[in-house]
Design an enzyme around this catalytic site. Structure first.
Site, PDB file in Angstrom:
ATOM      1  N   LYS A   1       0.925  -1.298   0.124  1.00  0.00           N
ATOM      2  CA  LYS A   1       0.021  -0.054   0.147  1.00  0.00           C
ATOM      3  C   LYS A   1       0.875   1.282  -0.067  1.00  0.00           C
ATOM      4  O   LYS A   1       0.551   2.271  -0.623  1.00  0.00           O
ATOM      5  CB  LYS A   1      -0.852  -0.006   1.535  1.00  0.00           C
ATOM      6  CG  LYS A   1      -2.069  -1.014   1.067  1.00  0.00           C
ATOM      7  CD  LYS A   1      -2.688  -1.354   2.365  1.00  0.00           C
ATOM      8  CE  LYS A   1      -3.718  -2.474   1.981  1.00  0.00           C
ATOM      9  NZ  LYS A   1      -4.304  -3.023   3.261  1.00  0.00           N
TER      10      LYS A   1
ATOM     11  N   GLN B   1      -5.227  -1.797   9.336  1.00  0.00           N
ATOM     12  CA  GLN B   1      -4.556  -3.216   8.905  1.00  0.00           C
ATOM     13  C   GLN B   1      -5.133  -4.301   9.758  1.00  0.00           C
ATOM     14  O   GLN B   1      -4.868  -4.477  10.942  1.00  0.00           O
ATOM     15  CB  GLN B   1      -3.291  -3.357   8.871  1.00  0.00           C
ATOM     16  CG  GLN B   1      -2.873  -4.620   7.908  1.00  0.00           C
ATOM     17  CD  GLN B   1      -3.335  -4.667   6.391  1.00  0.00           C
ATOM     18  OE1 GLN B   1      -3.478  -3.638   5.771  1.00  0.00           O
ATOM     19  NE2 GLN B   1      -3.922  -5.753   5.998  1.00  0.00           N
TER      20      GLN B   1
ATOM     21  N   ASP C   1     -11.003   2.440   4.006  1.00  0.00           N
ATOM     22  CA  ASP C   1     -11.326   1.037   3.906  1.00  0.00           C
ATOM     23  C   ASP C   1     -12.897   0.760   3.664  1.00  0.00           C
ATOM     24  O   ASP C   1     -13.421  -0.284   3.344  1.00  0.00           O
ATOM     25  CB  ASP C   1     -10.734   0.156   4.939  1.00  0.00           C
ATOM     26  CG  ASP C   1      -9.812  -0.712   4.439  1.00  0.00           C
ATOM     27  OD1 ASP C   1      -9.569  -0.843   3.323  1.00  0.00           O
ATOM     28  OD2 ASP C   1      -8.971  -1.372   5.426  1.00  0.00           O
TER      29      ASP C   1
END
Ligand code: NAP
Length: 298
Positions: free
Chosen positions: A71, A115, A138
Site C-alpha cells: 500500500k 490493517q 477502507d
C-alpha cells in the site's frame, strides 16, 4: 459462448487457449492508478497538498506487513503521502484508541486504514468504528456500511469497489441481471451485494449453509466467488456465457489460486477474472482512489 456474443461488448485481454474473455484486472488497476496519479499531480500543480493516507499496523504478522508495504509503495507511485504507524503486538486498547484519535484529528491526514486482523486481544470491529466516516478509506466501519446500504455516498470497501469497477470497464450492465455472490463477509460479500443491488441487479448471497449451491449459481448471469476455498466453483456452477469474478486468494505451495477452477470454468463462462491478476490488483487501486476522494471531500 463468448462474452462479446452475450453482452455485445469488446473482449478484454482474450487468451487464445480458453473460451472466455479473460478480464485483465492488472491492466485495469494500472489505468486507475495512473488516473489517480494524474489527479494528484494536478492538485499539487495547483498549489494543493498531496492527499495523505495513514496506515496502522499492530504487531508483526508477516502477511499484514507485506500488504501494508504494498500500500505504501502504491501511494508513493501515485504521489500520495503515506504515514506508516506501527504499534507492537502487545499494544493496549487505550493506546490504540489514542493513535486513532490523533490521526482522526490531524487535518493533514485524509485517510486512515487499520490493517486487519489485529492481535487476538483486540477487537478489530471496535477500532474500525473509531475511524471517522470521512477518513474511513477502507469503508468497513458500521457508519460507512450503513451509509453504503442507504446509498449515501460513503467511502466504499475497496475489494467490492474493485469488482464493480471491473464490471464497469468491461461494460457489464448489472441492471435486471441475476447476480449470485458466494460468501457473505463484511469485507466482500455483503458490501458487494449492496453495490449490485444499487446497480439494479437481482442479488442472491450464498454461504456455507446454503443448500443447492450449484443450482443457485447456475442461475447467475454474474457469479462472484468470495469464499477462500480453492476450486470450489467448477463449470457445473456456471451458466454458459456468465461473467465469473473470482475474489478468492488461496496460498497454494509456491503460488496463489482463486476459488474458481479457472481452466475448466473458462471453457464455459463468457468472461472470467484470473488469479492472480484479476480482482487482487483492483483492491489497492481502489484504496488510492478512496484516499483521493477522502482528500477531495475534506
Ligand atoms: P471470510 O470472511 O472467511 O468469508 C468467507 C465466506 O465464504 C463466508 O460467508 C462463508 O460462509 C462462505 N463459505 C465458506 N465455505 C463455503 C462453502 N463451502 N460454500 C459456500 N460458501 C462458503 O472471507 P473473506 O474475507 O470474504 O475472503 C474471501 C476470499 O477472498 C479469501 O480467499 C480472501 O483471501 C479473498 N480476498 C481477496 C481480496 C482481494 O483483494 N482480491 C480481498 C479480500 C479477500 P459463512 O458466512 O456461512 O461462514
Amino acid at each position: 459462448m463468448g462474452f462479446s456474443n452475450v453482452y455485445g461488448v469488446p473482449r478484454w485481454g482474450q487468451r487464445d487457449d480458453v473460451g472466455a474473455a479473460v478480464i485483465d484486472g492488472k491492466g485495469i488497476a494500472a489505468e486507475i492508478r495512473a488516473e489517480v496519479a494524474a489527479r494528484v499531480a494536478a492538485i499539487v500543480a495547483d498549489g494543493g497538498r498531496p492527499p495523505a493516507l495513514a496506515t496502522i499496523l499492530v504487531g508483526e504478522d508477516p502477511a499484514s506487513q507485506v500488504y501494508v508495504g504494498a500500500k505504501h509503495r502504491a501511494c508513493a507511485e501515485a504521489g500520495i503521502r503515506s504515514l506508516d504507524v506501527r504499534e507492537p503486538a502487545d499494544c493496549g486498547r487505550e493506546r490504540l484508541i489514542e493513535v486513532i484519535a490523533e490521526l482522526s484529528a490531524d487535518p493533514e491526514v485524509d485517510g486512515i486504514l487499520l490493517q486487519l486482523p489485529l492481535p487476538d486481544h483486540l477487537d478489530g470491529a471496535e477500532f474500525v468504528d473509531l475511524i471517522p466516516p470521512a477518513k474511513d478509506v477502507d469503508g468497513l466501519s458500521t457508519a460507512s456500511t450503513g451509509a453504503l446500504w442507504r446509498g449515501r455516498g460513503a467511502l466504499a470497501p475497496c475489494t467490492p469497489s474493485g469488482v464493480m469497477e471491473l464490471l464497469g470497464r468491461i461494460r457489464f450492465d448489472a441492471a435486471g441481471r441475476r447476480a449470485v455472490i458466494v460468501g457473505r463477509s463484511e469485507l466482500v460479500g455483503k458490501p458487494l451485494a449492496a453495490m449490485l443491488l444499487a446497480a439494479n441487479a437481482t442479488v442472491t448471497i450464498c454461504h456455507s449453509r446454503t443448500v443447492e449451491l450449484e443450482a443457485t449459481c447456475t442461475e447467475a448471469d454474474l457469479l462472484v466467488a468470495a469464499v477462500g476455498k480453492p476450486g470450489l466453483i467448477g463449470p457445473e456452477h456456471v451458466k454458459p456465457g456468465a461473467v465469473v469474478i473470482d475474489v478468492g486468494i488461496n496460498g497454494l505451495g509456491d503460488g496463489i489460486a482463486g476459488d474458481v477452477d479457472f481452466e475448466r470454468v473458462a471453457g464455459r463462462a463468457g468472461a472470467i477474472t484470473p488469479v492472480p491478476g484479476g480482482v487482487g490488483p483492483m483492491t489497492i487501486a481502489c484504496l488510492l482512489r478512496n484516499t483521493l476522494q477522502a482528500a477531495s471531500s475534506q
